[in-house]
Design a protein around this motif. Structure first.
Motif, PDB file in Angstrom:
ATOM      1  N   UNK A 196      10.892  18.361   6.355  1.00 42.89           N
ATOM      2  CA  UNK A 196      11.918  19.310   6.467  1.00 42.89           C
ATOM      3  C   UNK A 196      11.897  20.625   7.126  1.00 42.89           C
ATOM      4  N   UNK A 197      10.463  20.846   7.075  1.00 46.61           N
ATOM      5  CA  UNK A 197       9.952  22.179   7.791  1.00 46.61           C
ATOM      6  C   UNK A 197       9.419  21.940   9.307  1.00 46.61           C
ATOM      7  N   UNK A 198       9.650  20.727   9.574  1.00 41.81           N
ATOM      8  CA  UNK A 198       9.190  20.502  11.060  1.00 41.81           C
ATOM      9  C   UNK A 198       7.854  20.173  11.142  1.00 41.81           C
ATOM     10  N   UNK A 199       7.214  19.973   9.935  1.00 46.70           N
ATOM     11  CA  UNK A 199       5.750  19.567  10.304  1.00 46.70           C
ATOM     12  C   UNK A 199       5.658  18.018  10.468  1.00 46.70           C
ATOM     13  N   UNK A 200       4.652  17.843  11.427  1.00 50.52           N
ATOM     14  CA  UNK A 200       4.533  16.173  11.569  1.00 50.52           C
ATOM     15  C   UNK A 200       3.592  15.714  10.577  1.00 50.52           C
ATOM     16  N   UNK A 201       4.082  14.583   9.961  1.00 51.00           N
ATOM     17  CA  UNK A 201       3.423  13.977   8.886  1.00 51.00           C
ATOM     18  C   UNK A 201       2.145  13.508   9.246  1.00 51.00           C
ATOM     19  N   UNK A 202       1.146  13.725   8.381  1.00 50.16           N
ATOM     20  CA  UNK A 202      -0.420  13.342   8.551  1.00 50.16           C
ATOM     21  C   UNK A 202      -0.227  11.952   8.300  1.00 50.16           C
ATOM     22  N   UNK A 203       0.303  11.416   7.307  1.00 53.59           N
ATOM     23  CA  UNK A 203       0.210   9.900   6.742  1.00 53.59           C
ATOM     24  C   UNK A 203       1.041   9.143   7.738  1.00 53.59           C
ATOM     25  N   UNK A 204       0.446   8.401   8.545  1.00 54.12           N
ATOM     26  CA  UNK A 204       1.584   7.636   9.611  1.00 54.12           C
ATOM     27  C   UNK A 204       1.743   6.149   9.192  1.00 54.12           C
ATOM     28  N   UNK A 205       0.791   5.721   8.414  1.00 48.81           N
ATOM     29  CA  UNK A 205       1.094   4.266   8.263  1.00 48.81           C
ATOM     30  C   UNK A 205       0.930   4.093   6.630  1.00 48.81           C
ATOM     31  N   UNK A 206       1.742   4.328   5.601  1.00 46.39           N
ATOM     32  CA  UNK A 206       1.661   4.066   4.350  1.00 46.39           C
ATOM     33  C   UNK A 206       1.332   2.487   4.154  1.00 46.39           C
ATOM     34  N   UNK A 207       0.598   2.176   3.399  1.00 51.22           N
ATOM     35  CA  UNK A 207       0.122   0.617   3.337  1.00 51.22           C
ATOM     36  C   UNK A 207       1.314  -0.045   2.041  1.00 51.22           C
ATOM     37  N   UNK A 208       2.558  -0.298   2.537  1.00 49.44           N
ATOM     38  CA  UNK A 208       3.520  -0.525   1.404  1.00 49.44           C
ATOM     39  C   UNK A 208       3.410  -1.861   1.025  1.00 49.44           C
ATOM     40  N   UNK A 209       2.706  -2.661   1.576  1.00 48.53           N
ATOM     41  CA  UNK A 209       2.452  -4.040   0.938  1.00 48.53           C
ATOM     42  C   UNK A 209       1.376  -3.878  -0.458  1.00 48.53           C
ATOM     43  N   UNK A 210       0.559  -3.044  -0.160  1.00 47.44           N
ATOM     44  CA  UNK A 210      -0.365  -2.697  -1.162  1.00 47.44           C
ATOM     45  C   UNK A 210       0.580  -1.983  -2.286  1.00 47.44           C
ATOM     46  N   UNK A 211       1.337  -1.079  -2.078  1.00 46.17           N
ATOM     47  CA  UNK A 211       2.095  -0.466  -3.150  1.00 46.17           C
ATOM     48  C   UNK A 211       3.020  -1.514  -3.864  1.00 46.17           C
ATOM     49  N   UNK A 212       3.621  -2.288  -3.102  1.00 44.04           N
ATOM     50  CA  UNK A 212       4.510  -3.273  -3.768  1.00 44.04           C
ATOM     51  C   UNK A 212       3.406  -4.222  -4.703  1.00 44.04           C
ATOM     52  N   UNK A 213       2.193  -4.540  -4.263  1.00 47.35           N
ATOM     53  CA  UNK A 213       1.374  -5.428  -5.013  1.00 47.35           C
ATOM     54  C   UNK A 213       0.953  -4.620  -6.274  1.00 47.35           C
ATOM     55  N   UNK A 214       0.879  -3.309  -6.357  1.00 49.77           N
ATOM     56  CA  UNK A 214       0.384  -2.607  -7.466  1.00 49.77           C
ATOM     57  C   UNK A 214       1.731  -2.617  -8.394  1.00 49.77           C
ATOM     58  N   UNK A 215       2.803  -1.987  -7.983  1.00 53.99           N
ATOM     59  CA  UNK A 215       4.067  -1.874  -8.920  1.00 53.99           C
ATOM     60  C   UNK A 215       4.301  -3.268  -9.209  1.00 53.99           C
ATOM     61  N   UNK A 216       4.179  -4.264  -8.826  1.00 52.65           N
ATOM     62  CA  UNK A 216       4.427  -5.790  -9.339  1.00 52.65           C
ATOM     63  C   UNK A 216       3.687  -5.993 -10.426  1.00 52.65           C
ATOM     64  N   UNK A 217       2.358  -5.547 -10.366  1.00 48.99           N
ATOM     65  CA  UNK A 217       1.078  -5.730 -11.468  1.00 48.99           C
ATOM     66  C   UNK A 217       1.426  -5.257 -12.562  1.00 48.99           C
ATOM     67  N   UNK A 218       1.996  -3.818 -12.668  1.00 53.86           N
ATOM     68  CA  UNK A 218       2.709  -3.213 -13.915  1.00 53.86           C
ATOM     69  C   UNK A 218       3.531  -3.905 -14.632  1.00 53.86           C
ATOM     70  N   UNK A 219       4.281  -4.771 -13.962  1.00 49.35           N
ATOM     71  CA  UNK A 219       5.136  -5.531 -14.794  1.00 49.35           C
ATOM     72  C   UNK A 219       4.478  -6.867 -14.927  1.00 49.35           C
ATOM     73  N   UNK A 220       3.773  -7.620 -14.440  1.00 54.59           N
ATOM     74  CA  UNK A 220       3.072  -8.747 -14.701  1.00 54.59           C
ATOM     75  C   UNK A 220       1.998  -8.549 -15.947  1.00 54.59           C
ATOM     76  N   UNK A 221       1.413  -7.564 -15.766  1.00 54.06           N
ATOM     77  CA  UNK A 221       0.251  -7.423 -16.856  1.00 54.06           C
ATOM     78  C   UNK A 221      -0.795  -8.374 -16.671  1.00 54.06           C
ATOM     79  N   UNK A 222      -2.318  -7.764 -16.738  1.00 57.77           N
ATOM     80  CA  UNK A 222      -3.306  -8.764 -16.675  1.00 57.77           C
ATOM     81  C   UNK A 222      -3.430  -9.885 -17.753  1.00 57.77           C
ATOM     82  N   UNK A 223      -2.919  -9.709 -18.737  1.00 60.98           N
ATOM     83  CA  UNK A 223      -3.178 -10.541 -19.869  1.00 60.98           C
ATOM     84  C   UNK A 223      -1.564 -11.159 -20.266  1.00 60.98           C
ATOM     85  N   UNK A 224      -0.550 -10.953 -19.315  1.00 63.61           N
ATOM     86  CA  UNK A 224       0.989 -11.484 -19.704  1.00 63.61           C
ATOM     87  C   UNK A 224       1.104 -12.675 -19.391  1.00 63.61           C
TER      88      UNK A 224
END
Length: 315
Positions: A164-192
């Motif tokens: 919103x200030x006109x600055x070009x974003x430094x992070x140009x490619x968030x790894x959204x598939x990894x982010x989805x994997x991580x948020x899914x694991x929060x609900x799955x749980x390691x021992x669930x």
């Protein structure tokens, strides 16, 4: 307000070789177009017959392409899929004693088959992500990442966007598939005992029917493109060893300016010549050779008392 929901249902039976994962998963959830179905690599491997007998260390060796780092019994390796992780992704948990679970032969293809099977049974256009657990350099603990994907944008491009200030974003490619994997694991749980999750709220990441996308392989950096091709100790050993085949993980040849700076930092006075060569005295020839190896350069050694000539290594 954007809303993201994650559902990880109970009721998944023990998966065995030959099981139809879509048949097992579909009754557990109500799917909608744009959902992302997240499944652990372990259940995919079990269905595909990737549970094998034998010593875990032997299977780690078999699945390893290159040793990246070792600390005691722990091996960080680059495996046959190009993934860099502890133990090559070989898992001895939640499996009969004396057996181990290997990663799927082709996790992207596994995700594509599951996506198509879900579409056949439900008529829904969903994305599929296959996950596994990995550590991160510089960070304690582990998180789930995407090792396979189909019908999902795995890297969300921000190229050319500004804040919103006109600055070009430094992070140009968030790894959204990894982010989805991580948020899914929060609900799955390691021992669930919940290897399935459905993430809803990012339909913009789901591709049209029939378009499986790049797959999770697009998240893997090629050899030599990572800044950490070896662990600290292994990098020293490889550079001292000087075997030409070991140079690739060090990356592309450094610039002449970087090489001259490295020489100066260890007390060697170099001279940069016009054609891109770097010359220096031969009184510390072994140190020069080690530094050249680590920077993707090679050394030509002349007669005693003459200068050493360094040039970028060519393929």
């Amino acid at each position: 307000m954007p809303t993201l929901t994650v559902t990880a249902p109970d009721g998944m039976p023990e998966v065995r070789e030959g099981d139809d994962l879509a048949e097992l998963l579909v009754p557990l959830v109500e799917l909608a177009d744009g959902d992302i179905v997240v499944v652990t690599s372990k259940v995919v491997s079990k269905a595909e017959g990737r549970v094998v007998d034998g010593d875990r260390e032997d299977w780690i060796t078999a699945e390893t392409v290159r040793l990246v780092a070792r600390r005691g019994p722990t091996r960080i390796v680059r495996n046959r899929l190009g993934l860099t992780m502890a133990a090559a992704g070989v898992d001895a948990s939640n499996v009969a004693r004396g057996a181990v679970v290997l990663l799927p032969e082709d996790p992207d293809a596994s995700a594509a088959r599951l996506r198509e099977a879900i579409a056949d049974r439900t008529g829904r256009n969903v994305g599929v992500i296959v996950t596994d657990t990995a550590g991160r350099a510089w960070r304690e603990g582990q998180t789930d990442i995407a090792v396979g994907a189909a019908g999902v944008t795995v890297l969300e491009s921000f190229v050319g966007r500004v804040d919103e200030h006109g600055n070009e974003l430094a992070v140009t490619a968030p790894a959204v598939a990894d982010e989805v994997a991580a948020v899914a694991e929060l609900a799955q749980g390691k021992l669930g005992g919940r290897p399935l999750a459905v993430v809803r709220g990012r339909a913009d990441l789901v591709l049209p029917p029939g378009d499986h996308g790049t797959g999770a392989r697009a998240l893997i950096r090629e050899e030599g493109a990572d800044l950490f091709g070896y662990g600290a100790r292994e990098a020293v050993v490889r550079a001292v060893g000087g075997v030409p085949a070991d140079v690739l993980p060090f990356g592309a040849p450094a610039s002449a300016a970087e090489v001259t700076e490295a020489l100066r930092r260890v007390g060697i006075d170099p001279v940069l010549v016009d054609d891109g060569e770097v010359t220096c005295g031969d009184h510390r020839a072994e140190a020069v050779r080690i530094l050249a190896m680590a920077h993707g350069w090679e050394v030509g050694i002349g007669e005693p008392g003459t200068d050493l000539r360094l040039r970028p290594r060519t393929p």
